[in-house]
Design an enzyme around this catalytic site. Structure first.
Site, PDB file in Angstrom:
ATOM      1  N   HIS A 494      -1.563   6.301   1.266  1.00  0.00           N
ATOM      2  CA  HIS A 494      -1.794   4.865   1.402  1.00  0.00           C
ATOM      3  C   HIS A 494      -1.285   4.103   0.181  1.00  0.00           C
ATOM      4  O   HIS A 494      -0.490   3.164   0.306  1.00  0.00           O
ATOM      5  CB  HIS A 494      -3.297   4.626   1.587  1.00  0.00           C
ATOM      6  N   GLU A 495      -1.741   4.490  -0.995  1.00  0.00           N
ATOM      7  CA  GLU A 495      -1.358   3.762  -2.202  1.00  0.00           C
ATOM      8  C   GLU A 495       0.128   3.912  -2.501  1.00  0.00           C
ATOM      9  O   GLU A 495       0.763   2.998  -3.035  1.00  0.00           O
ATOM     10  CB  GLU A 495      -2.202   4.221  -3.398  1.00  0.00           C
ATOM     11  N   HIS A 498       1.982   1.178  -0.819  1.00  0.00           N
ATOM     12  CA  HIS A 498       2.027  -0.048  -1.619  1.00  0.00           C
ATOM     13  C   HIS A 498       3.113   0.055  -2.694  1.00  0.00           C
ATOM     14  O   HIS A 498       3.856  -0.905  -2.941  1.00  0.00           O
ATOM     15  CB  HIS A 498       0.677  -0.276  -2.307  1.00  0.00           C
TER      16      HIS A 498
END
Length: 698
Positions: A494-495, A498
């Site tokens: 997920h990160e 980003h």
């Protein structure tokens, strides 16, 4: 006076100001071009004493730049207004980008004091820009002529959002209200810092100590090792300490068969900021929202929710409430069924008690073993941090042709930080990634991705971004690497999404405007690949046996996709409703924080066995960029589930689909309307059904 003469005078003034700085200021590494690779921050030289002088100089320089733009006697154009305004404040952006990134990762009392000293200066400075009447008049003049200027889509988007941003920051207020707005902004910024400082102190003071080995009953060896290592780091040899940080808290609740200790640790977590001590956040919260309400009313909005929704894809608070309620009803029904199954286990074991919130993780783990023959402790050895990183980096290469290689010659702010250069398939440098993975007392909880520097173009050349990826994963213990849960593995994916968005961003300008309910699309879509068999067989390898995760175990994981989804959706949605309830208020000053929260949860029918993912007193999202926006994870979930369908319709690593996603989303998000970009990628607006199926809500 010619433009060349003006620039020469500004340069001379800047030189004289620099020479007048004290010696410490002249030696300040922020005030010279770094000699580090790619002009990365020289962390080996940066000291706390450098931040304040650099911020003060950065403010002075940007104010001079803004004054020059505002006082320009030529007719206002995009080229002499918006473009130079976007370029202004380079030094200030550099300093604050470093300082506030480190404030969340290596917090010290000295840095907290600096933050409190710098916050009023920065608040006043940004108000000086947004409330500058001459500056706004020239922006307004360009905005009024926008249809005749033949701007690119990116330029028009920047102009329209800049104009609206000035309106939302009070450009049309009278003198008296502008003065009050400045006071509100200054006080609000300080209160946000205080909220975070209180929470960090509360988290560090919230733990349980075990000194009787019998009280370790049920805990796997790896969890016991975490407790032993934590105790050793806290100078408690021979004991075991379990904290309210997720890597410690979650597995303890999953496996400890000592119910009173589960209750103790759970309560320690849930009471942070609500102990009526010097770190209590209730009064801070009331004042934060009271100021927020006053500011929004002053600007012409009924509630803060109305103010924040103006810039979101959702558009209105009513649209968000309707969206959340559509998910809430089936999620609550599912969670009630899960509760019944776990209560049945308690009854069969003749437990003689009713399941409480601190029991949920323990009996959910039992239920998962019974239904799917899955044991989180047995899965973790396949998901070492190193293995998961292999999976993440492999995915980046398969989808986008990116290569990540560690650099040992780039300074870091903490010995545990690792730095990677990210290169395109043709060898071009795309950006730099800093990773900081392990839990520590000086780090805020949770996981996030930020940047020391964003990407933009300068003199036709792309300035590479410097992305940060921060997590709170369990530390390795002697003889055992950092073993991640499935959720923690997904967090890395997920990160990293980003970070990819930061690294691949290809807008011309430094200023971007991404709606908060679209910002999670690049991150959440990456989670979809984490448990895909084709990728797992490349990275999920048992660290002791070298065995690749079996097809049978992968099948069990896939079959358990919808397990505990009632609970996971309900606790998340409850926090979304709580966030909206706070922002739909118009009288926060008079509320009893706990009573208000209880009533908000009663209104939606939250069952007592599940608490919202965050209580108000430690709900940092409600003031850290997600104001009235915690729902964004679900809103973006609709986008990412639909976007992932595009890959499933072709192949998981389809280059054409990946190239389109990169070109329209990762590179351009924040430079054009988010729905326009999404439709350019998908060919249509997103459909909600893939998201509902994934969540088990159909």
């Amino acid at each position: 006076m010619t433009r060349r003469t003006t620039l020469a005078l500004l340069a001379l003034a800047s030189m004289l100001a620099f020479l007048s700085l004290p010696l410490a200021g002249q030696d300040n590494p922020f005030l010279v071009t770094p000699s580090t690779p790619f002009q990365t921050p020289p962390f080996d030289l940066i000291q706390n004493a450098h931040y304040l002088p650099a911020v003060q100089e950065g403010i002075r320089r940007q104010q001079a730049e803004v004054d020059s733009i505002a006082n320009n006697q030529e007719a206002a154009t995009f080229e002499n207004m918006l473009a130079p305004l976007d370029k202004s404040g380079e030094l200030l952006s550099t300093v604050t980008g470093v300082f506030y990134s480190l404030l969340g990762t290596v917090t010290t009392p000295e840095m907290q004091d600096l933050a409190n000293e710098m916050s009023p200066l920065l608040s006043a400075h940004y108000d000086n820009i947004s409330l500058n009447e001459k500056l706004f008049a020239r922006i307004k003049a360009v905005h009024e002529r926008r249809a005749d200027l033949k701007l690119t889509a990116e330029q028009l988007y920047l102009l329209e959002n800049t104009y609206r941003d000035f309106l939302r920051r009070g450009a049309l207020l009278d003198k008296e209200h502008k003065a009050r707005l400045r006071d509100i902004n200054r006080e609000h910024a300080l209160l946000e810092l205080r909220f975070n400082d209180n929470l960090l102190a509360e988290t560090n003071d919230s733990y349980i100590v075990i000194d009787n080995k019998a009280d370790l009953a049920g805990l796997p060896d790896g969890v016991i090792a975490i407790g032993e290592e934590t105790a050793r780091s806290m100078n408690m040899p021979g004991k075991w300490v379990f904290t309210t940080q997720r890597p410690s808290w979650t597995p303890f609740l999953q496996y400890s068969s000592v119910r009173r200790l589960r209750q103790d640790l759970y309560t320690a977590y849930a009471m942070r900021g609500d102990r009526n001590n010097e770190s209590d956040n209730k009064a801070v919260l009331r004042k934060l929202f009271s100021l927020r309400e006053e500011r929004c009313r002053m600007l012409g909005y009924a509630t803060p929710a109305d103010y924040y929704m103006e810039n979101r894809m959702a558009g209105t608070p009513e649209a968000v409430d309707s969206f959340l309620m559509r998910l809430w009803t089936p999620a609550l029904t599912r969670s009630t069924a899960e509760l019944a199954e776990m209560q049945a286990i308690i009854d069969r074991e003749q437990g003689g008690f009713k399941l409480e919130s601190w029991d949920w993780w323990y009996y959910a783990e039992k239920l998962r073993k019974a239904k799917y023959d899955l044991d989180d402790a047995a899965l973790r050895p396949y998901f070492t941090l190193e293995n998961v990183q292999v999976g993440v980096f492999t995915l980046a290469k398969e989808l986008f042709g990116l290569e990540l290689n560690e650099r040992k010659d780039i300074p870091v702010y903490h010995p545990e930080v690792r730095v990677y250069e990210v290169r395109e398939a043709n060898g071009d440098l795309a950006g730099i990634l800093y990773t900081d993975f392990y839990v520590r007392d000086s780090k805020q909880g949770g996981a996030w991705s930020g940047a020391f520097r964003g990407a933009y173009y300068q003199n036709g050349k792309r300035v590479i971004p410097l992305s940060t990826l921060v997590c709170n994963f369990p530390r390795p213990s002697p003889g055992t690497p950092s073993l991640l849960s499935i959720d923690e593995a997904k967090t890395y994916f997920h990160e990293f999404g980003h970070s990819l968005n930061t690294i691949l961003s290809n807008g011309t300008y430094r200023t971007g405007f991404t709606p908060e309910d679209a910002v999670e699309l690049p991150s959440q879509i990456m989670e979809n690949w984490a448990l895909e068999p084709d990728l797992m067989q490349l990275y999920a390898i048992h660290y002791q046996t070298g065995e690749v995760i079996s097809a049978a175990l992968i099948e069990k994981l896939k079959n358990s996709d919808l397990f505990n989804q009632g609970f996971e959706n309900v606790e998340y949605l409850a926090a979304c409703f709580l966030d909206m309830a706070w922002h739909e208020l118009d009288n926060a000053e008079s509320v009893d924080v706990i009573d208000f929260e209880n009533k908000a949860m009663a209104k939606i029918g939250l069952i007592p066995e599940i608490l919202p993912r965050y209580h108000s007193t430690y709900f940092t999202h409600i003031h850290e960029g997600y104001e009235a926006g915690y729902y964004s994870y679900f809103w973006a979930g609709v986008l990412d589930a639909d976007a992932f369908e595009a890959f499933k319709e072709t192949s998981l690593f389809d280059k054409k689909t990946a190239t389109s996603f990169r070109a329209n989303i990762l590179e351009k998000l924040g430079t054009e309307d988010a729905m326009t970009l999404y439709k350019r990628f998908r060919g249509r607006e997103p459909e909600v059904e893939p998201f509902l199926r994934r969540r088990g809500l159909l």
